[in-house]
Design a protein around this motif. Structure first.
Motif, short mmCIF file in Angstrom:
data_model
loop_
_atom_site.label_atom_id
_atom_site.label_comp_id
_atom_site.label_asym_id
_atom_site.label_seq_id
_atom_site.Cartn_x
_atom_site.Cartn_y
_atom_site.Cartn_z
N THR A 79 -3.09 6.48 -7.36
CA THR A 79 -1.83 5.74 -7.38
C THR A 79 -1.40 5.38 -5.96
OG1 THR A 79 -1.23 7.02 -9.31
CG2 THR A 79 0.55 5.81 -8.24
N TRP A 80 -1.56 6.32 -5.03
CA TRP A 80 -1.19 6.02 -3.64
C TRP A 80 -2.05 4.85 -3.12
CZ3 TRP A 80 -3.55 5.44 0.99
CH2 TRP A 80 -2.70 5.32 2.11
N VAL A 81 -3.32 4.91 -3.41
CA VAL A 81 -4.22 3.85 -2.94
C VAL A 81 -3.74 2.50 -3.50
CG1 VAL A 81 -6.59 2.96 -3.02
CG2 VAL A 81 -6.20 5.42 -2.72
N GLU A 82 -3.44 2.49 -4.80
CA GLU A 82 -3.06 1.22 -5.43
C GLU A 82 -1.69 0.72 -4.96
OE1 GLU A 82 -5.67 1.91 -9.49
OE2 GLU A 82 -3.53 2.41 -9.50
N GLU A 83 -0.75 1.66 -4.80
CA GLU A 83 0.63 1.23 -4.53
C GLU A 83 0.99 1.19 -3.05
OE1 GLU A 83 3.18 3.64 -6.96
OE2 GLU A 83 2.36 2.78 -8.81
N SER A 84 0.37 1.99 -2.23
CA SER A 84 0.76 2.03 -0.81
C SER A 84 -0.28 1.41 0.11
CB SER A 84 1.02 3.47 -0.37
OG SER A 84 2.03 4.04 -1.15
N LEU A 85 -1.55 1.58 -0.21
CA LEU A 85 -2.58 1.08 0.71
C LEU A 85 -2.66 -0.45 0.68
CD1 LEU A 85 -4.87 1.93 2.67
CD2 LEU A 85 -6.42 1.64 0.76
N VAL A 86 -2.59 -1.02 -0.51
CA VAL A 86 -2.77 -2.48 -0.63
C VAL A 86 -1.69 -3.24 0.16
CG1 VAL A 86 -2.90 -4.40 -2.25
CG2 VAL A 86 -4.11 -2.27 -2.76
N PRO A 87 -0.39 -2.88 0.03
CA PRO A 87 0.62 -3.58 0.84
C PRO A 87 0.41 -3.40 2.35
CG PRO A 87 1.68 -2.24 -0.87
CD PRO A 87 0.22 -1.96 -0.94
N LEU A 88 -0.04 -2.22 2.73
CA LEU A 88 -0.29 -1.95 4.15
C LEU A 88 -1.33 -2.93 4.70
CD1 LEU A 88 0.68 0.39 6.03
CD2 LEU A 88 -1.37 1.65 5.36
N LEU A 89 -2.34 -3.16 3.92
CA LEU A 89 -3.43 -4.03 4.36
C LEU A 89 -3.04 -5.50 4.37
CD1 LEU A 89 -6.22 -3.08 5.15
CD2 LEU A 89 -7.04 -4.09 3.07
N ARG A 90 -2.05 -5.85 3.55
CA ARG A 90 -1.62 -7.25 3.49
C ARG A 90 -0.67 -7.60 4.64
NH1 ARG A 90 -1.15 -7.52 -2.61
NH2 ARG A 90 -3.26 -8.14 -3.22
N ASN A 91 -0.17 -6.57 5.35
CA ASN A 91 0.78 -6.79 6.44
C ASN A 91 0.02 -6.93 7.77
OD1 ASN A 91 2.75 -6.65 8.38
ND2 ASN A 91 3.64 -4.71 7.67
N ALA A 92 -0.43 -8.16 8.05
CA ALA A 92 -1.31 -8.36 9.21
C ALA A 92 -0.61 -8.03 10.53
CB ALA A 92 -1.82 -9.80 9.23
#
Ligand code: UD1
Length: 383
Positions: A336-349
């Motif tokens: 859940t952390w990977v899906e909910e927290s990691l993805v937005p982090l990676l989209r924030n260039a």
């Protein structure tokens, strides 16, 4: 940030010392790559300075050193593994005998190599090397990778000629801060220049942002499982993953359908390429991993190993305080952390770029040269 030392400055250093002739050195460290990587980086540096120096590594036949040391062209002598039991057991009763045999094997390696200095990197290989060197009156140099020292190095530090630490606040009396000796393919890495080659080497696609996942040299079960559960959602979110699982811990991925690649490899022999491919890293905070990621300026999510003597949390403290990494507790690292927290982090260039700059601001790249200076000094002054 310290600039990488050039060949010229290395020669200047040696010349300034006027005592660089080391002749022959025994480097003791093994078990995980955490001890072997700095050993190899120091070996490379000593060889650059003194091409005919004799380098002998001391390790075990079971640890990663058995493969990594010969693969880099160095001789390996082995000592029997002396596990240090944590509580009374039959193994504890056998300890004096097995330690004696290991000290004798280290002593034999000193004789056959003609070593003038013994350098230890901690762990169960280092203890017999330190004890054999003391018995023979050969100078000892200790390098501690972690922010909290291990038992072997606490013992070795008591009679070492030089004690070197990676982090300034490591509690070993009289220590010199050298930083971590890094292999040059990492300390001199130009990530931007090597990115295309690196992505191609792993079968990754330049159109997607890339996360490198690594649990250190042996891999981390919890990190592996959290990401394994998120494969489908990461692929469909357009996040490509290079997942280095640790030997024997790799798994098959269903690559059918569209989406970003998810590449699994058990071990990366060329870690510099994994770093060059990545935009963000999720990792254990082993000391080398932290020092390598800051040296190459990679933002990271650090998930400290919750067992051991707590060194991993401290290893990540400086980079996290600087804003170059986030700390996530092992228990919180879930699918859940990977899906909910990691993805937005990676989209924030722009956020990632800020983190990368902050990571680089605390990176050091000349630990190999600084440690080699101490080895030269120990050789020139003798016991
Ligand atoms: C479980 C355990 O005992 N962990 C310790 C171990 O971690 P570990 O062995 O994981 O050590 P580090 O994170 O310090 O270093 C890993 C090293 O292996 C290399 N690498 C890793 C994976 C790979 O596929 N290819 C590769 O080359 C990395 O580039 C790095 O140089 O030693 C570290 C340094 O003493 C400690 O901080 C850790 O707490």
């Amino acid at each position: 940030m310290t600039a990488p030392a050039s060949e010229g400055s290395a020669q200047e250093r040696s010349a300034q010392q006027g005592s660089a002739h080391v002749g022959s050195v025994l480097l003791a460290g093994g078990g995980t790559a955490g001890h072997v990587s700095p050993l190899l980086a120091l070996a490379d540096c000593l060889r650059r300075r003194e091409p005919d120096v004799r380098i002998t590594a001391l390790g075990t036949s079971e640890g990663l050193e058995a493969r990594l040391v010969p693969a880099r062209g160095y001789d390996l002598e082995v000592v029997p593994k002396v596990p240090m039991p944590r509580r009374p057991s039959p193994a504890l009763l056998r300890l004096p005998g097995s330690l004696r045999r290991a000290v004798q094997a280290a002593d034999d390696a000193i004789t056959s190599s003609g070593a003038r200095v013994v350098v230890g990197f901690g762990g169960y290989v280092a203890t017999p090397a330190y004890l054999a060197a003391r018995r023979r009156g050969i100078p000892v140099v200790v390098h501690e990778q972690n922010a909290r020292p291990g038992l072997a190095n606490k013992v070795g530090a008591r009679f070492a000629r030089h004690v070197a630490v990676t982090f300034p606040d490591t509690p070993l009396r009289g220590a010199t801060v050298t930083g971590m000796p890094l292999r040059r393919e990492i300390s001199l890495l130009d990530r931007t220049a090597r990115r295309g080659e690196a992505l191609a080497a792993f079968g990754l696609d330049p159109q997607w942002p890339t996360v490198l996942v690594t649990g250190g040299s042996l891999g981390a079960q919890r990190i592996n499982e959290a990401f394994r559960g998120a494969v489908a959602s990461l692929r469909s979110a357009g996040v490509q993953v290079l997942h280095v699982t640790g030997a024997g811990k790799d798994f098959e991925v269903d690559e059918t359908g569209s989406g970003a690649p998810y590449v699994v490899v058990p071990y990366a022999d060329r870690m510099e390429l994994a770093y060059a491919a990545a935009d963000l890293v999720v990792a254990r905070s082993g000391a080398n991993t932290v020092c390598e990621l800051t040296a190459v300026g990679l933002p990271a999510v650090y998930v400290p190993l919750p067992i051991g003597n707590g060194e991993q949390r401290l290893n990540a403290r400086t980079v996290v305080a600087a804003g170059g990494g986030l700390l996530v507790e092992d228990a919180d690292l879930t699918t859940t952390w990977v899906e909910e927290s990691l993805v937005p982090l990676l989209r924030n260039a722009s956020g990632l770029a800020d983190m990368a700059a902050a990571a680089a601001s605390v990176g050091e790249r000349d630990g190999d040269e600084l440690l080699a200076d101490l080895v030269s000094d120990a050789a020139s002054r003798g016991a």
